[in-house]
Design a protein around this motif. Structure first.
Motif, PDB file in Angstrom:
ATOM      1  N   ILE A 177      43.045  62.414  23.354  1.00 31.56           N
ATOM      2  CA  ILE A 177      41.838  61.747  23.837  1.00 31.56           C
ATOM      3  C   ILE A 177      41.101  61.184  22.632  1.00 31.56           C
ATOM      4  O   ILE A 177      40.908  61.892  21.630  1.00 31.56           O
ATOM      5  N   THR A 178      40.683  59.942  22.698  1.00 34.92           N
ATOM      6  CA  THR A 178      39.993  59.343  21.562  1.00 34.92           C
ATOM      7  C   THR A 178      38.633  59.997  21.369  1.00 34.92           C
ATOM      8  O   THR A 178      37.946  60.328  22.330  1.00 34.92           O
ATOM      9  N   ALA A 179      38.249  60.136  20.090  1.00 32.31           N
ATOM     10  CA  ALA A 179      36.970  60.772  19.750  1.00 32.31           C
ATOM     11  C   ALA A 179      35.975  59.778  19.165  1.00 32.31           C
ATOM     12  O   ALA A 179      34.859  60.146  18.828  1.00 32.31           O
ATOM     13  N   SER A 180      36.388  58.510  19.025  1.00 31.72           N
ATOM     14  CA  SER A 180      35.498  57.503  18.441  1.00 31.72           C
ATOM     15  C   SER A 180      35.884  56.127  18.964  1.00 31.72           C
ATOM     16  O   SER A 180      36.974  55.920  19.515  1.00 31.72           O
ATOM     17  N   LEU A 181      34.986  55.174  18.756  1.00 31.45           N
ATOM     18  CA  LEU A 181      35.271  53.797  19.151  1.00 31.45           C
ATOM     19  C   LEU A 181      36.436  53.227  18.349  1.00 31.45           C
ATOM     20  O   LEU A 181      37.234  52.442  18.865  1.00 31.45           O
ATOM     21  N   ASP A 182      36.544  53.623  17.070  1.00 26.11           N
ATOM     22  CA  ASP A 182      37.648  53.138  16.242  1.00 26.11           C
ATOM     23  C   ASP A 182      38.988  53.634  16.780  1.00 26.11           C
ATOM     24  O   ASP A 182      39.975  52.886  16.804  1.00 26.11           O
ATOM     25  N   GLN A 183      39.037  54.897  17.207  1.00 27.37           N
ATOM     26  CA  GLN A 183      40.279  55.433  17.769  1.00 27.37           C
ATOM     27  C   GLN A 183      40.629  54.716  19.070  1.00 27.37           C
ATOM     28  O   GLN A 183      41.796  54.401  19.315  1.00 27.37           O
ATOM     29  N   ARG A 184      39.634  54.464  19.884  1.00 24.83           N
ATOM     30  CA  ARG A 184      39.881  53.738  21.133  1.00 24.83           C
ATOM     31  C   ARG A 184      40.414  52.341  20.831  1.00 24.83           C
ATOM     32  O   ARG A 184      41.397  51.882  21.448  1.00 24.83           O
ATOM     33  N   ALA A 185      39.790  51.651  19.869  1.00 23.47           N
ATOM     34  CA  ALA A 185      40.239  50.303  19.515  1.00 23.47           C
ATOM     35  C   ALA A 185      41.670  50.318  18.990  1.00 23.47           C
ATOM     36  O   ALA A 185      42.456  49.399  19.262  1.00 23.47           O
ATOM     37  N   SER A 186      42.029  51.376  18.253  1.00 24.63           N
ATOM     38  CA  SER A 186      43.375  51.483  17.713  1.00 24.63           C
ATOM     39  C   SER A 186      44.410  51.624  18.830  1.00 24.63           C
ATOM     40  O   SER A 186      45.475  50.993  18.789  1.00 24.63           O
ATOM     41  N   LEU A 187      44.103  52.435  19.840  1.00 23.77           N
ATOM     42  CA  LEU A 187      45.032  52.591  20.961  1.00 23.77           C
ATOM     43  C   LEU A 187      45.188  51.284  21.727  1.00 23.77           C
ATOM     44  O   LEU A 187      46.300  50.898  22.117  1.00 23.77           O
ATOM     45  N   TRP A 188      44.094  50.592  21.943  1.00 20.55           N
ATOM     46  CA  TRP A 188      44.187  49.325  22.662  1.00 20.55           C
ATOM     47  C   TRP A 188      44.892  48.262  21.828  1.00 20.55           C
ATOM     48  O   TRP A 188      45.554  47.378  22.364  1.00 20.55           O
ATOM     49  N   ARG A 189      44.769  48.373  20.510  1.00 21.95           N
ATOM     50  CA  ARG A 189      45.500  47.454  19.640  1.00 21.95           C
ATOM     51  C   ARG A 189      47.005  47.665  19.791  1.00 21.95           C
ATOM     52  O   ARG A 189      47.782  46.705  19.784  1.00 21.95           O
ATOM     53  N   LEU A 190      47.429  48.911  19.946  1.00 22.47           N
ATOM     54  CA  LEU A 190      48.842  49.189  20.191  1.00 22.47           C
ATOM     55  C   LEU A 190      49.329  48.471  21.443  1.00 22.47           C
ATOM     56  O   LEU A 190      50.392  47.850  21.448  1.00 22.47           O
ATOM     57  N   ARG A 191      48.545  48.581  22.500  1.00 17.90           N
ATOM     58  CA  ARG A 191      48.947  47.974  23.765  1.00 17.90           C
ATOM     59  C   ARG A 191      48.844  46.453  23.736  1.00 17.90           C
ATOM     60  O   ARG A 191      49.794  45.738  24.076  1.00 17.90           O
ATOM     61  N   GLU A 192      47.714  45.930  23.313  1.00 15.96           N
ATOM     62  CA  GLU A 192      47.488  44.493  23.397  1.00 15.96           C
ATOM     63  C   GLU A 192      48.244  43.727  22.313  1.00 15.96           C
ATOM     64  O   GLU A 192      48.449  42.517  22.431  1.00 15.96           O
ATOM     65  N   GLY A 193      48.677  44.418  21.261  1.00 19.17           N
ATOM     66  CA  GLY A 193      49.438  43.763  20.208  1.00 19.17           C
ATOM     67  C   GLY A 193      50.921  43.696  20.475  1.00 19.17           C
ATOM     68  O   GLY A 193      51.669  43.103  19.679  1.00 19.17           O
ATOM     69  N   LEU A 194      51.371  44.276  21.591  1.00 23.36           N
ATOM     70  CA  LEU A 194      52.804  44.287  21.887  1.00 23.36           C
ATOM     71  C   LEU A 194      53.427  42.890  21.944  1.00 23.36           C
ATOM     72  O   LEU A 194      54.496  42.668  21.352  1.00 23.36           O
ATOM     73  N   PRO A 195      52.827  41.920  22.623  1.00 17.52           N
ATOM     74  CA  PRO A 195      53.454  40.584  22.647  1.00 17.52           C
ATOM     75  C   PRO A 195      53.603  39.991  21.252  1.00 17.52           C
ATOM     76  O   PRO A 195      54.611  39.343  20.958  1.00 17.52           O
ATOM     77  N   GLU A 196      52.605  40.204  20.389  1.00 19.02           N
ATOM     78  CA  GLU A 196      52.704  39.692  19.021  1.00 19.02           C
ATOM     79  C   GLU A 196      53.804  40.410  18.261  1.00 19.02           C
ATOM     80  O   GLU A 196      54.586  39.785  17.520  1.00 19.02           O
ATOM     81  N   ALA A 197      53.894  41.737  18.427  1.00 16.72           N
ATOM     82  CA  ALA A 197      54.928  42.502  17.734  1.00 16.72           C
ATOM     83  C   ALA A 197      56.323  42.063  18.168  1.00 16.72           C
ATOM     84  O   ALA A 197      57.254  42.030  17.355  1.00 16.72           O
ATOM     85  N   GLN A 198      56.472  41.701  19.436  1.00 15.64           N
ATOM     86  CA  GLN A 198      57.780  41.268  19.932  1.00 15.64           C
ATOM     87  C   GLN A 198      58.268  40.005  19.240  1.00 15.64           C
ATOM     88  O   GLN A 198      59.470  39.821  19.053  1.00 15.64           O
ATOM     89  N   LYS A 199      57.338  39.142  18.849  1.00 17.17           N
ATOM     90  CA  LYS A 199      57.743  37.910  18.169  1.00 17.17           C
ATOM     91  C   LYS A 199      58.451  38.225  16.853  1.00 17.17           C
ATOM     92  O   LYS A 199      59.345  37.496  16.431  1.00 17.17           O
ATOM     93  N   HIS A 200      58.038  39.308  16.203  1.00 12.70           N
ATOM     94  CA  HIS A 200      58.633  39.682  14.922  1.00 12.70           C
ATOM     95  C   HIS A 200      59.944  40.445  15.102  1.00 12.70           C
ATOM     96  O   HIS A 200      60.739  40.539  14.165  1.00 12.70           O
ATOM     97  N   ALA A 201      60.148  40.994  16.294  1.00 10.85           N
ATOM     98  CA  ALA A 201      61.335  41.827  16.532  1.00 10.85           C
ATOM     99  C   ALA A 201      62.554  41.010  16.951  1.00 10.85           C
ATOM    100  O   ALA A 201      63.649  41.547  17.037  1.00 10.85           O
ATOM    101  N   GLY A 202      62.370  39.719  17.204  1.00 11.84           N
ATOM    102  CA  GLY A 202      63.484  38.876  17.615  1.00 11.84           C
ATOM    103  C   GLY A 202      63.131  38.028  18.821  1.00 11.84           C
ATOM    104  O   GLY A 202      62.031  38.132  19.373  1.00 11.84           O
ATOM    105  N   ALA A 203      64.052  37.190  19.226  1.00 13.07           N
ATOM    106  CA  ALA A 203      63.831  36.346  20.400  1.00 13.07           C
ATOM    107  C   ALA A 203      63.625  37.212  21.634  1.00 13.07           C
ATOM    108  O   ALA A 203      64.202  38.299  21.756  1.00 13.07           O
TER     109      ALA A 203
END
Length: 490
Positions: free
Chosen positions: A333-359
């Protein structure tokens, strides 16, 4: 065959219409020096497409700054027989805002006023060109919440969100964009302005016209304004990342969340281990949130506007129950706004990460919630059998049955050779979706990319009704031809 950066050849059967000097002069007179873009360097961003699957060829972009100016542009196009491609933030993923050489783009970016806010009534009226993040901020300043939230919110515009009926991470609790709109203002294909800017929850006076324009991707008219529904600002939020060994346990946790918290579950997002690994590898500033490795993860968020509520306690109790029932393997469970933002960055950054992983070959599908595990298991097995070494990355809004079933190329495989199998992979995945009673487009729309796929899966009667609506609203076929339905002769 879908190929990256291909030239756009519109499937229009009528003879192309040249953009003659008199038409351009009339446009310039209406729009002024800031409202007409013709320089090739300035046109580049309007002709780019988010995924790189298409490249536009527009030589003219009209940028009206008001509804009246927009209507005058549309009237000129109707008079001269020039096709219009409406464009908002140009963040779409299905080629729905790409124009050919003899078409013009009508960009709503200069129409970006907040017309009014009624905080007590939880209503807000905006121009179509308002950026989603700016609308969220204006609502926050008024002590309210506009809950539409998606990865492109810093650049997408509300007109485009409405034209595609965008989804995002809050659909489970608040619904799609359709559910957040009370009224619309639309410029019709002949240049008339339909004023449906009503701030009413109930209006049973005949056909619900606004619902026809929402999700129509600019094929029936050009949205210029909207009345949006606001909500009380949250007073408490709790966010957790949960790890699972078995996919079926993900939906069991969602059921438990609903039974314990009622209506407080606002987001429930699926992340596979592969998706988490590529996010950690390619996105800066992230770390693995849990000590162990798990095949599946769910990002769970609870929120409420009740005064004095403490949802962290509720989340702790919920997860404790889930551990007792052996649903979970681990959780944090997140204990701060920064931790919450980090978890959402994991989720919302997935499409960007896929571009680096290949077609990547992408699918935006939905199935009944109970069928989500079955779909992912069947589809993963089917594509792996057809293309050994393929790396499925099913993620997204599992709480409402919407899965982004994206396929990353096998390591060592040629990128173009993989993308050449786009239609084959589509058919494998979409056949399973159809068999389970699902949809081949959950929140991204049809655009140009899925026109043939929709014709393959949609019932003939539904297509006939859609064509009848298109003909009734746009008999000349000038509004975004080739999007949703194949372009036809006027």
């Amino acid at each position: 065959m879908v190929r990256p950066a291909r030239r756009l050849f519109l499937q229009e059967r009528r003879r192309p219409v040249a953009l003659d000097a008199s038409f351009l002069e009339a446009l310039a007179a209406v729009l002024g020096p800031r409202g007409l873009v013709t320089d090739p360097a300035d046109l580049a961003s309007f002709n780019a497409e988010e995924r790189g699957l298409y490249r536009g060829e527009a030589t003219v972009v009209a940028r009206p700054d008001s509804t009246d100016a927009c209507a005058e542009v549309v009237r000129l196009c109707a008079t001269h027989g020039v096709s219009i491609v409406p464009q908002g933030g140009n963040t779409g993923l299905c080629g729905g805002a790409v124009a050919g050489a003899n078409q013009i783009i009508v960009s709503t970016g200069r129409m970006n006023r907040v017309r009014w806010i009624d905080a007590d009534g939880c209503r807000m009226a905006v121009d179509a060109g308002c950026v989603l993040a700016d609308i969220q901020a204006k609502a926050r300043d008024a002590g309210c919440l506009f809950p539409l939230s998606l990865g492109a919110e810093g650049s997408c515009q509300i007109g485009g969100n409405l034209a595609t009926n965008a989804g995002g991470v809050g659909v489970l609790h608040y619904g799609n964009t359709r559910d957040l709109c009370l009224g619309l203002e639309v410029v019709l294909p002949d240049g008339r302005i339909w004023n449906g800017m009503r701030a009413l929850e109930k209006d049973n006076t005949g056909y619900a016209l606004r619902q026809l324009f929402i999700g129509s991707e600019g094929t029936l008219g050009l949205i210029t304004g909207a009345v949006l529904k606001l909500f009380p600002a949250p007073t408490s939020t709790a966010t957790a990342l949960c790890g699972f060994e078995d996919l079926s346990r993900v939906t069991r946790l969602l059921s438990l969340c609903r039974s314990i918290t009622g209506d407080d579950v606002t987001a429930f997002e699926l992340i596979p281990r592969f998706g988490l690994e590529i996010a950690l590898e390619h996105l800066d500033g992230l770390r693995d949130p849990l000590e162990g490795s798990h095949p599946w993860y769910a990002l769970v968020e609870l929120s409420t506007s009740r005064p004095g509520a403490d949802l962290n306690e509720v989340m702790e109790s919920l997860l404790g129950r889930a551990f007792e029932e052996e649903i979970l393997s681990d959780a944090v469970i997140t204990a701060s706004l920064d931790q919450r933002a980090s978890l959402w960055r994991l989720r919302e950054g997935l499409p960007e990460a896929q571009k680096h992983a290949g077609a990547s070959i992408k699918h935006d599908v939905s199935v009944p919630l109970s069928q989500v595990p079955t779909f992912i298991e069947r589809a993963s097995a089917a594509v792996t059998a057809a293309c050994p070494g393929i790396r499925p990355c099913p993620f997204g809004h599992v709480g409402d049955g919407n899965i982004h079933f994206n396929l990353t190329q096998p390591k060592g495989m040629d990128k173009q050779a993989f993308l050449d199998r786009w239609e084959e992979m589509n058919r494998l995945v979409h056949d399973i979706v159809a068999d389970l009673g699902g949809s081949i487009s959950a929140e991204h729309g049809i655009g140009r990319l899925k026109v043939d796929e929709m014709r393959h899966y949609k019932a003939p009667l539904e297509l006939d009704l859609m064509r009848a609506l298109k003909t009734a609203f746009d008999p000349a076929g000038l509004m975004n031809p080739g999007v949703i339905l194949p372009a036809t002769t006027a």
